[in-house]
Motif scaffolding. Structure first.
Motif, PDB file in Angstrom:
ATOM      1  N   TYR A  78       0.665  -1.294   0.020  1.00  0.00           N
ATOM      2  CA  TYR A  78      -0.015   0.031  -0.112  1.00  0.00           C
ATOM      3  C   TYR A  78       0.676   1.307  -0.016  1.00  0.00           C
ATOM      4  CZ  TYR A  78      -4.519  -2.236   0.516  1.00  0.00           C
ATOM      5  OH  TYR A  78      -5.606  -2.685   0.196  1.00  0.00           O
ATOM      6  N   GLY A  79       2.124   1.097   0.652  1.00  0.00           N
ATOM      7  CA  GLY A  79       3.141   2.408   0.604  1.00  0.00           C
ATOM      8  C   GLY A  79       3.342   2.897  -0.788  1.00  0.00           C
ATOM      9  N   ALA A  80       3.543   1.777  -1.611  1.00  0.00           N
ATOM     10  CA  ALA A  80       3.784   2.378  -3.084  1.00  0.00           C
ATOM     11  C   ALA A  80       2.590   3.423  -3.289  1.00  0.00           C
ATOM     12  CB  ALA A  80       3.649   1.092  -4.092  1.00  0.00           C
ATOM     13  N   ARG A  81       1.392   3.541  -3.127  1.00  0.00           N
ATOM     14  CA  ARG A  81       0.383   4.326  -3.572  1.00  0.00           C
ATOM     15  C   ARG A  81       0.828   5.595  -3.367  1.00  0.00           C
ATOM     16  NH1 ARG A  81      -5.606   1.895  -2.439  1.00  0.00           N
ATOM     17  NH2 ARG A  81      -5.490   0.414  -4.051  1.00  0.00           N
ATOM     18  N   VAL A  82       1.276   5.943  -1.953  1.00  0.00           N
ATOM     19  CA  VAL A  82       1.725   7.405  -1.472  1.00  0.00           C
ATOM     20  C   VAL A  82       2.990   7.650  -2.251  1.00  0.00           C
ATOM     21  CG1 VAL A  82       2.239   8.616   0.591  1.00  0.00           C
ATOM     22  CG2 VAL A  82       0.511   6.632   0.768  1.00  0.00           C
ATOM     23  N   SER A  83       3.850   6.764  -2.162  1.00  0.00           N
ATOM     24  CA  SER A  83       5.268   7.214  -2.989  1.00  0.00           C
ATOM     25  C   SER A  83       4.698   7.676  -4.483  1.00  0.00           C
ATOM     26  CB  SER A  83       6.200   6.287  -2.860  1.00  0.00           C
ATOM     27  OG  SER A  83       6.672   5.970  -1.611  1.00  0.00           O
ATOM     28  N   LEU A  84       4.138   6.933  -5.163  1.00  0.00           N
ATOM     29  CA  LEU A  84       3.946   7.388  -6.409  1.00  0.00           C
ATOM     30  C   LEU A  84       3.201   8.454  -6.603  1.00  0.00           C
ATOM     31  CD1 LEU A  84       3.073   3.616  -7.820  1.00  0.00           C
ATOM     32  CD2 LEU A  84       5.103   5.054  -8.570  1.00  0.00           C
ATOM     33  N   VAL A  85       1.981   8.832  -5.656  1.00  0.00           N
ATOM     34  CA  VAL A  85       1.201   9.921  -5.723  1.00  0.00           C
ATOM     35  C   VAL A  85       2.123  11.156  -5.408  1.00  0.00           C
ATOM     36  CG1 VAL A  85      -0.722  11.275  -4.410  1.00  0.00           C
ATOM     37  CG2 VAL A  85      -1.052   8.798  -5.287  1.00  0.00           C
ATOM     38  N   VAL A  86       2.991  11.069  -4.470  1.00  0.00           N
ATOM     39  CA  VAL A  86       3.584  12.151  -4.167  1.00  0.00           C
ATOM     40  C   VAL A  86       4.688  12.458  -5.261  1.00  0.00           C
ATOM     41  CG1 VAL A  86       5.699  12.833  -2.565  1.00  0.00           C
ATOM     42  CG2 VAL A  86       3.624  11.799  -1.667  1.00  0.00           C
ATOM     43  N   GLY A  87       5.494  11.201  -5.596  1.00  0.00           N
ATOM     44  CA  GLY A  87       6.376  11.800  -6.809  1.00  0.00           C
ATOM     45  C   GLY A  87       5.679  12.400  -8.061  1.00  0.00           C
ATOM     46  N   LEU A  88       4.499  12.065  -8.443  1.00  0.00           N
ATOM     47  CA  LEU A  88       3.968  12.290  -9.645  1.00  0.00           C
ATOM     48  C   LEU A  88       3.342  13.806  -9.403  1.00  0.00           C
ATOM     49  CD1 LEU A  88       1.966   9.327 -11.151  1.00  0.00           C
ATOM     50  CD2 LEU A  88       4.064  10.633 -12.272  1.00  0.00           C
ATOM     51  N   SER A  89       2.797  13.936  -8.241  1.00  0.00           N
ATOM     52  CA  SER A  89       2.119  15.342  -7.976  1.00  0.00           C
ATOM     53  C   SER A  89       3.519  16.386  -7.891  1.00  0.00           C
ATOM     54  CB  SER A  89       1.293  15.315  -6.784  1.00  0.00           C
ATOM     55  OG  SER A  89       0.843  14.196  -6.314  1.00  0.00           O
ATOM     56  N   VAL A  90       4.485  16.049  -7.156  1.00  0.00           N
ATOM     57  CA  VAL A  90       5.307  17.055  -7.121  1.00  0.00           C
ATOM     58  C   VAL A  90       5.856  17.380  -8.419  1.00  0.00           C
ATOM     59  CG1 VAL A  90       7.894  17.278  -6.288  1.00  0.00           C
ATOM     60  CG2 VAL A  90       6.219  16.268  -4.836  1.00  0.00           C
ATOM     61  N   ALA A  91       6.267  16.367  -9.257  1.00  0.00           N
ATOM     62  CA  ALA A  91       6.901  16.430 -10.626  1.00  0.00           C
ATOM     63  C   ALA A  91       5.966  17.389 -11.410  1.00  0.00           C
ATOM     64  CB  ALA A  91       7.244  15.351 -11.459  1.00  0.00           C
ATOM     65  N   THR A  92       4.590  17.018 -11.328  1.00  0.00           N
ATOM     66  CA  THR A  92       3.717  17.913 -12.113  1.00  0.00           C
ATOM     67  C   THR A  92       3.655  19.384 -11.949  1.00  0.00           C
ATOM     68  OG1 THR A  92       2.192  15.843 -12.193  1.00  0.00           O
ATOM     69  CG2 THR A  92       1.361  17.796 -13.115  1.00  0.00           C
ATOM     70  N   ILE A  93       3.566  19.722 -10.376  1.00  0.00           N
ATOM     71  CA  ILE A  93       3.352  21.047  -9.969  1.00  0.00           C
ATOM     72  C   ILE A  93       4.484  21.652 -10.281  1.00  0.00           C
ATOM     73  CG2 ILE A  93       2.744  22.524  -8.063  1.00  0.00           C
ATOM     74  CD1 ILE A  93       1.233  20.118  -6.515  1.00  0.00           C
ATOM     75  N   ALA A  94       5.602  21.116 -10.063  1.00  0.00           N
ATOM     76  CA  ALA A  94       7.118  21.721 -10.134  1.00  0.00           C
ATOM     77  C   ALA A  94       7.170  22.109 -11.692  1.00  0.00           C
ATOM     78  CB  ALA A  94       8.282  20.814  -9.549  1.00  0.00           C
ATOM     79  N   VAL A  95       6.670  21.202 -12.447  1.00  0.00           N
ATOM     80  CA  VAL A  95       6.899  21.636 -13.857  1.00  0.00           C
ATOM     81  C   VAL A  95       6.148  22.469 -14.456  1.00  0.00           C
ATOM     82  CG1 VAL A  95       6.751  20.774 -16.243  1.00  0.00           C
ATOM     83  CG2 VAL A  95       8.063  19.396 -14.611  1.00  0.00           C
ATOM     84  N   ILE A  96       4.832  22.535 -13.982  1.00  0.00           N
ATOM     85  CA  ILE A  96       3.896  23.730 -14.177  1.00  0.00           C
ATOM     86  C   ILE A  96       4.436  25.027 -13.964  1.00  0.00           C
ATOM     87  CG2 ILE A  96       1.537  24.620 -14.171  1.00  0.00           C
ATOM     88  CD1 ILE A  96       0.594  21.516 -14.074  1.00  0.00           C
ATOM     89  N   ALA A  97       4.814  25.114 -12.444  1.00  0.00           N
ATOM     90  CA  ALA A  97       5.154  26.413 -11.903  1.00  0.00           C
ATOM     91  C   ALA A  97       6.582  26.904 -12.537  1.00  0.00           C
ATOM     92  CB  ALA A  97       5.458  25.866 -10.326  1.00  0.00           C
ATOM     93  N   GLY A  98       7.574  25.905 -12.826  1.00  0.00           N
ATOM     94  CA  GLY A  98       8.764  26.125 -13.175  1.00  0.00           C
ATOM     95  C   GLY A  98       8.569  26.635 -14.899  1.00  0.00           C
ATOM     96  N   VAL A  99       7.617  25.975 -15.637  1.00  0.00           N
ATOM     97  CA  VAL A  99       7.617  26.392 -16.832  1.00  0.00           C
ATOM     98  C   VAL A  99       6.818  27.891 -16.990  1.00  0.00           C
ATOM     99  CG1 VAL A  99       6.309  26.162 -19.086  1.00  0.00           C
ATOM    100  CG2 VAL A  99       7.500  24.202 -18.045  1.00  0.00           C
ATOM    101  N   THR A 100       5.967  28.155 -15.887  1.00  0.00           N
ATOM    102  CA  THR A 100       5.329  29.447 -16.117  1.00  0.00           C
ATOM    103  C   THR A 100       6.256  30.594 -15.613  1.00  0.00           C
ATOM    104  OG1 THR A 100       3.283  28.242 -15.303  1.00  0.00           O
ATOM    105  CG2 THR A 100       3.145  30.732 -15.040  1.00  0.00           C
ATOM    106  N   ILE A 101       7.107  30.299 -14.630  1.00  0.00           N
ATOM    107  CA  ILE A 101       8.045  31.312 -14.193  1.00  0.00           C
ATOM    108  C   ILE A 101       9.168  31.415 -15.195  1.00  0.00           C
ATOM    109  CG2 ILE A 101       9.401  31.908 -12.084  1.00  0.00           C
ATOM    110  CD1 ILE A 101       7.499  30.229 -10.268  1.00  0.00           C
TER     111      ILE A 101
END
Lengths: 313, 299
Positions: B94-117
């Motif tokens: 079950y721990g895989a779920r949290v790790s994957l959600v965190v990994g994907l969310s962080v990458a998505t948000i960081a890329v969107i914010a990073g591209v904008t700025i």
């Protein structure tokens, strides 16, 4: 040269100022009354009012910032509400383990990584090269606390060769100090060995294709001297940059490693401070680590001129 | 090989799927994603179910539990139990779920914010100086410390952990995007578009942003790997995801106190964590070699 030096040093001032503003705002951005947060859960109204007065919290934010900064320049980081001690003293008492761990890690890393990377470049495409690069990818991926526990399990629990955890001050005997630092610095070194061996390989490979290497070989220079004197020295600039940059990641690794091996250094202090919401300590530690990072970057830039006389500013 | 009949895009796709790093890394990542998605089907029990009589048992321990009708059913704890008698095997899966959600969310948000700025910094000269100094300052604070500092501001929870891990990643994306935008805006086709009177938003979306996609995929993959590690570190230190949620870092944190007696509490989640990060990094390495022309010949 002198003017470059001056410009480069001056350029760090706005960066540090911005870092200071971030760290200052950190406490002010927390929901709730900063004075109440600093005072802790068991403070009464009079104590909170006293802190409010002392920090000048009724002044405008701008004034507060310079007040805070002014205190820091006088070495006054405030008082830790958790330890009931001056943060400055607290940090001073925790520096030795962190410094020891960092230095030993760097020494170990350079001793392992540079020869491995050079060997991999020299034997490019061979099995030696593939194995070293394979380990490098693996080293990147294993988090330091996993490596740390694996090492404790193997060397301390299964084999019983080394003590499990803890720290011994260098003044209480160099032998005990060294033995207790061996596993933590080895655990911490793995990721940097991976990183620096890879960079060394790329850098040496590039140099090995140069004409002067062929010339050196043609004039009958021994392979050893070709590698050491001609290749490695010319490959040094990117390697040193990477070693320097590793410090930045090293600082993060120190926090984790000190927790795994219960070394009473600045990293463990940071974690304890966060768990206790001890903001003056958190601010001071982050400011200190950032300053170290900025200074190291400055030193890397300046080291280029020494390592590569062709670079002139 | 004749490539004349194949479009460049298909050529790239071919190169990617033929790269051994992408293949192995991708297959492993897929396996871990499936493991997380199908967690209830993999012979797991409720990962939060406490069983005081089965505390601290070694892998392979067999016991019985009462099911809903009160009947005793045999269970096997494949990877043993933790200090509260919870099944480590189920918690790791079950721990895989949290790790994957965190990994994907962080990458998505960081890329969107990073591209904008990054686009703003690279395209509008007036903003460049201020933005880049701010990014320099953010990068001067060591990533984990910055994450720890952000976490200390909020109450612990999944969202605050994701924000805390994202903040240090953003400046690195900004730098990448800005450097690409700066070099693209000097290209003749961009100058031509400007001369032809193309409006700025259209110019950005049609001519500038497509050039950032390949490097961002590579960077994003590496962010996933580092976010998974940082989440595990924060949870392990006790300042990340709340302890009742099974994450690899939390399982290890709970195993700390009994590590000397029961090393499996830490070693198994550590192993799967290392394997996941290794897989994502391999995928990233392979993508970088095939997608990013700057590295194509170097590595």
């Amino acid at each position: 040269m002198a003017s470059y030096l001056l410009r480069r040093i001056l350029a760090t001032i706005p960066v540090m100022l911005l870092v200071a503003i971030f760290i200052f705002l950190l406490l002010r951005l927390t929901p709730g009354d900063p004075a109440a947060i600093i005072a802790g859960d068991y403070a009464n109204d009079a104590q909170i009012a006293e802190i409010r007065e002392k920090l000048g919290l009724d002044e405008p934010l701008f004034t507060q910032f310079f007040y805070w900064l002014g205190n820091i320049f006088q070495g006054d980081f405030g008082e830790s509400f958790f330890y009931k001690k001056q943060v400055g003293e607290l940090i001073a008492s925790r520096i030795e383990p962190t410094l020891s761990l960092s230095l030993m890690t760097i020494v170990l890393t350079v001793m392992i990584a540079v020869p491995l990377g050079t060997l991999a470049a020299y034997r490019q495409g061979s099995w030696t090269d593939r194995i070293i690069m394979g380990f490098s990818v693996l080293g990147f991926s294993l988090p330091v606390f996993v490596i740390g526990y694996a090492l404790i399990w193997l060397f301390s629990l299964e084999l019983g060769w080394l003590p499990v955890q803890g720290y011994q001050r260098i003044s209480d005997g160099v032998g005990g100090w060294f033995i207790r630092l061996l596993l933590p610095s080895l655990a911490l070194a793995v990721v940097f060995v991976a990183f620096i061996a890879r960079m060394t390989r790329t850098s040496v490979l590039e140099v090995l294709g140069e004409d002067y290497i062929r010339t050196a070989r043609a004039k009958g220079q021994t392979e050893r001297k070709v590698l050491m004197r001609h290749a490695l020295r010319n490959a040094a600039v990117p390697i040193v940059t990477v070693i320097g940059l590793s410090f930045a990641i090293l600082i993060g690794g120190v926090v984790v490693t000190e927790s795994v091996f219960t070394l009473p250094g600045l990293g463990l202090l940071t974690v304890e401070a966060v768990l206790a919401r001890d903001y003056p300590t958190i601010q001071a530690v982050i400011l200190l680590f950032s300053l170290v990072y900025v200074v190291i970057n400055l030193l890397i830039d300046l080291s280029y001129t020494v390592l590569d006389p062709r670079i002139r500013y | 090989m004749t490539t004349a009949s194949i479009s460049p895009a298909r050529q790239t796709v071919r190169r990617i799927i033929r790269n051994p790093s992408v293949l192995i890394g991708g297959a492993l990542v897929l396996a871990i994603v499936l493991m997380g998605l199908m967690a209830p089907l993999l012979g797991t029990r409720d990962p939060s179910k406490i069983s005081p009589k089965d505390r601290n048992q070694p892998p392979g321990y067999e016991s019985t539990v009462r099911d809903s009708s009160g009947k005793k059913v045999p269970v096997e704890y494949r990877l043993g139990t933790d200090t509260l008698g919870r099944d480590i095997y189920s918690r790791v899966i079950y721990g895989a779920r949290v790790s994957l959600v965190v990994g994907l969310s962080v990458a998505t948000i960081a890329v969107i914010a990073g591209v904008t700025i990054g686009v703003i910094a690279g395209f509008f000269r007036w903003a460049d100086g201020i933005i880049m100094r701010l990014m320099d300052a953010l990068m001067a604070i060591p990533a984990i410390l910055l994450a720890i500092a952000v976490v200390s501001l909020f109450s612990s929870g999944l969202a605050s952990v994701i924000i805390a891990i994202t903040v240090p990643e953003v400046p690195r994306v900004v730098r990448l995007v800005r450097s690409i935008v700066l070099s693209i805006r000097e290209e003749p086709y961009v100058e031509a578009a400007i001369t032809a009177g193309t409006r700025t938003p259209l110019l950005l979306f049609r001519h500038v942003l497509p050039n950032t996609i390949a490097p961002l995929i590579v960077q994003g993959t590496f962010i996933v790997a580092s976010a998974i590690i940082v989440e595990a570190i924060l949870s392990f230190l006790g300042i990340g995801i709340p302890p009742e949620i099974p994450t690899w870092g939390n399982i290890m944190a709970e195993g700390r106190s009994v590590f000397q007696l029961f090393p499996h509490n830490i070693l198994y989640p550590g192993l799967i964590l290392g394997l996941t990060v290794l897989a994502v990094n391999m995928l990233g390495d392979g993508l970088r070699d095939t997608l990013d022309p700057r590295f194509a010949n170097k590595v």
